[in-house]
Design an enzyme around this catalytic site. Structure first.
Site: not given
Lengths: 309, 309, 309, 309
Positions: C64, C191, C243, C261
């Site tokens: 990410s 992605y 997040y 992650v």
């Protein structure tokens, strides 16, 4: 017993004058182009009588009404084991909401919201290909309707597949939670075909009759499900058959019912008969506007509500 | 018709041996100290017969079952105007959830969740003081039960008031949205007293009978509500009477019903009779565990489900 | 100015003794098999100095963190027009929540939750094929890192594609709301490759430096973005970079940061330098446990928090 | 360093011509009647300089800005123990949402939403009466503002109490979850008075200065909090200071800030100074429309954003 044919005729006559007919589903062209002035109502009684009025032999896309039939098949295969895959509570949310899925670990609230119906199809497949599963579903519907001319409308199915994204989102979500055994696209392909079954209101009323007569198909007298299972399917139709307007339908009509975005509604009067109505215009919850009105009129005239005369 | 007394006796005998009886409500001492081994079941038929088994004359706290009676009173005052104050859809949420209120501008989803019942009390008050409103509610309950000995349990009401915070939160929330006309504390005081009505299962079955007999009180034959209103109240009990386990109750029992946290359930078999059960232990949804079981057994033996024999 | 090399060495030494290292991501085998004892920290200062400790040249999956780079590219193409496609508020929800999407018409809350990053990729594609878009992304990352050896890890990308369902659900959901222009599978393929870029902490610290130095790449002195845009990207990293634990990171570390992650975190000290840390074990929010700890230690020793010394 | 007085003068002059000034809060008459054309901006620097423009000595209701001060007091009493009572993540919801509370067991997401601030007041009370707690709060505010003339506006507090229902709902909800130790009405009374502190922008800028200068009050040089605590309060202001528009404020202004519904905003430039602005008209998130604009202009001219020049 009142004169049923006269009641149906009256309903057709009265609703023919209605100018506010709701809004035809427009998310796929095949539904958007249906003539909104069409109307049909059919009744099959447990005594074996048949009544109808309006264009009762014109096929329409039964859409979500098919969920009653796939639920019946799935219960036949899984029994109470099905309830580990899908719940049986009203959702309080629109038919395609994904919020509830996230809050409940990907388990759909009931078999009549889209996510639940997709989980039911997955349960039916049992390792088979869509083609085989679809043959099985169609065969079952033809059997309970006692009519081998019933078919899928492949154009509708293909168009649904093109506009699959909301349902694809639900299916992938359940897949991510391990709630679907089969390939997502295969499950969706089967689901869209199931919804694209075309039936007339006469055929539909006939097909639903086993739910009104303790699970026995009339007039053939062949058992489809046990009396208990018929009751339970009826209870699910009552509680969840009209998405987040299920309470409204119970309040006004008082019969277990299941609506489809094609404008059809199947309603069951236990011990009495099975009713199918069709009017393509929908209310804001996606349920047939005049279809529900017609059933309300029918129940007022006949006293067939399950909640009292 | 089966021998009703024998069926009730069998149910009492069978459930007496049940060791898993659920958990008595413990948020106030008055409920927490109730003996969980007590059990009662009463039936009042539309023909005027009365049957009961177990401790059917012992009063218990009817709690949320009272919401059926206040709804009936409020519909008498407001007619369909009541539905601008409270909805009639299942909530899919626990009885005391506030989430739905925020999403829907402070309008409760139905009259049987706590917020909805509080709104119903506010609708009944019409500018009067709690004392007057409570006199009116009690008078109505005594009338339909044909029994002037029915009373509030003021200790229960006082204890509820002490532990009011969850309901106070709901009430202030609705007040903030302009949904309550009266002072919050007065509305709550009335609400807690209403819930603290003490009745036996015999009295409760009698009080509910007008809902089974098209709105007419038996055996006095005095009309309480119109047949249509009786049907509609039944539909609301079916759809929303057991909070987020309403689907489960419809699935298993198949009768309109309303449960209370005191362990009572009132169930209506339209055209047949009114049933009251009492077993203080609750399941995880706050509904009487053995009470629902007893009703399921009763319906299996009698075929009185509204969804088919 | 403190001795940066000594600080990094101390951090590595201290954390080497830590037995509680979090849990390596295990949803794909390629991440699950990473050795959790690896640790790296790298610093690139605006003065052009480079410091590092631990295995700072070992490539890891940036996951990410790549969202910072695609956001930068998308802002270059769309400017403020990008904000009609994606919001810029913290979500208060986990990285892959779909609830917020339904409540807000399919518009993701910010570019750093998965839905937002998928919308950003769709914005970058502008009618091109995944291959071309990926070439553009890789080219940009190589440019800002000043290192042409940076590559995609195609095994990671392929494995992500196999386990695509949660992200596929988000993408189809946005597609259903008309929020994605391109084919869902192509967007997802792009992605997943973007997330599968492999970089060392040295490369990553270098790549982030333009955000610490008013948008100018060091030591090349080539402008990547305007000072205002650098500030704004930093603000988004601060508000949304971790997040639903973004508040925690701001509280403890006090620097704009973005986690992946794979166990990496990129943190920006505006006007001072760019930091990259890597420790594969994650906390329960999916952020590197020791990575955040290392940054907290660094800021305590250097006083580089944006919120005061 | 730019000429600060000139910058403030320019901002006042430019915004004086702005016709779109937002909407004054109207839920209580005392706020509804404030003249929307008033504007003030004040700066207190860590060097001890003071600048202001507009009506910088006119007191206004600081409302939610007071939450910064009560948070500071509560951290003094409870240290990190406070975080068991209230979280520190942005909520993604409006200031008065109750949804999050239900999902998280009654624990407010952060100290700056209403529920969180109510929990903070409860934490401060420690068994004392509202009067004593209010004396303590006022004393602290007077101390950090170095101005004993600061007072509560009791009319505002009384009016808030009359319109308490939304906040009463939050407080009773938390009480139901055991999250408040004290009587709900006492906590609310204290909370409404705290919000009704009246201060001028000059006083407010002065009061906030300890957050810009590592916890030390200027020019008195008395320590209010540790440097770490000042940083952490700043991080909370950045992440949560503008409700569900906190991301927007960070994006545009790039300073920790806290807004109040009275139209004030306190913003902190760590190591540089404390800014207070006041313009009564609010945007749709309840934050001062021109106040935020003024701060954006200030930061553009000074480069004081924490995210880069």
């Amino acid at each position: 017993m009142p004169d049923m044919q006269e009641i149906l005729n009256e309903i057709v006559a009265e609703l023919a004058q209605e100018s506010e007919r709701g809004k035809v589903a427009d998310y796929i062209p095949q539904l958007a182009h249906v003539d909104p002035s069409q109307f049909a109502i059919s009744l099959a009684t447990v005594e074996g009588d048949r009544f109808s009025a309006g264009c009762a032999t014109t096929p329409f896309s039964i859409q979500s009404i098919s969920k009653v039939f796939t639920l019946t098949i799935a219960l036949g295969k899984w029994g109470d084991g099905l309830w580990s895959k899908v719940g049986r509570e009203p959702s309080g949310d629109p038919f395609n909401s994904i919020v509830q899925l996230e809050h409940e670990g990907g388990k759909p609230r009931n078999p009549f919201i889209n996510a639940g119906a997709i989980a039911v199809v997955d349960a039916i497949m049992m390792g088979h290909e869509p083609k085989e599963t679809l043959a099985e579903i169609l065969s079952f519907v033809r059997y309970i309707a006692d009519d081998n001319s019933i078919c899928f409308d492949h154009q509708v199915a293909a168009s649904e597949m093109e506009h699959k994204h909301r349902n694809a989102s639900l299916a992938h979500f359940m897949k991510a939670f391990g709630r679907l055994r089969h390939d997502v696209d295969k499950v969706l392909g089967t689901y869209f075909h199931q919804c694209a079954i075309a039936m007339s209101s006469d055929q539909l009323a006939h097909a639903g009759l086993f739910l009104a007569s303790d699970g026995v198909n009339r007039p053939s007298n062949l058992r489809v499900v046990s009396p208990q299972r018929a009751r339970r399917i009826n209870s699910l139709m009552m509680m969840c058959g009209h998405y987040d307007a299920s309470g409204e339908f119970a309040f006004r009509v008082g019969l277990p019912g299941k609506s489809g975005v094609g404008g059809g509604i199947l309603a069951i009067a236990p011990g009495r008969g099975s009713l199918a109505v069709w009017s393509p215009g929908l209310d804001r919850y996606g349920n047939s506007l005049l279809g529900a009105r017609a059933l309300e009129m029918f129940v007022q005239r006949t006293g067939w509500s399950v909640f009292g005369h």
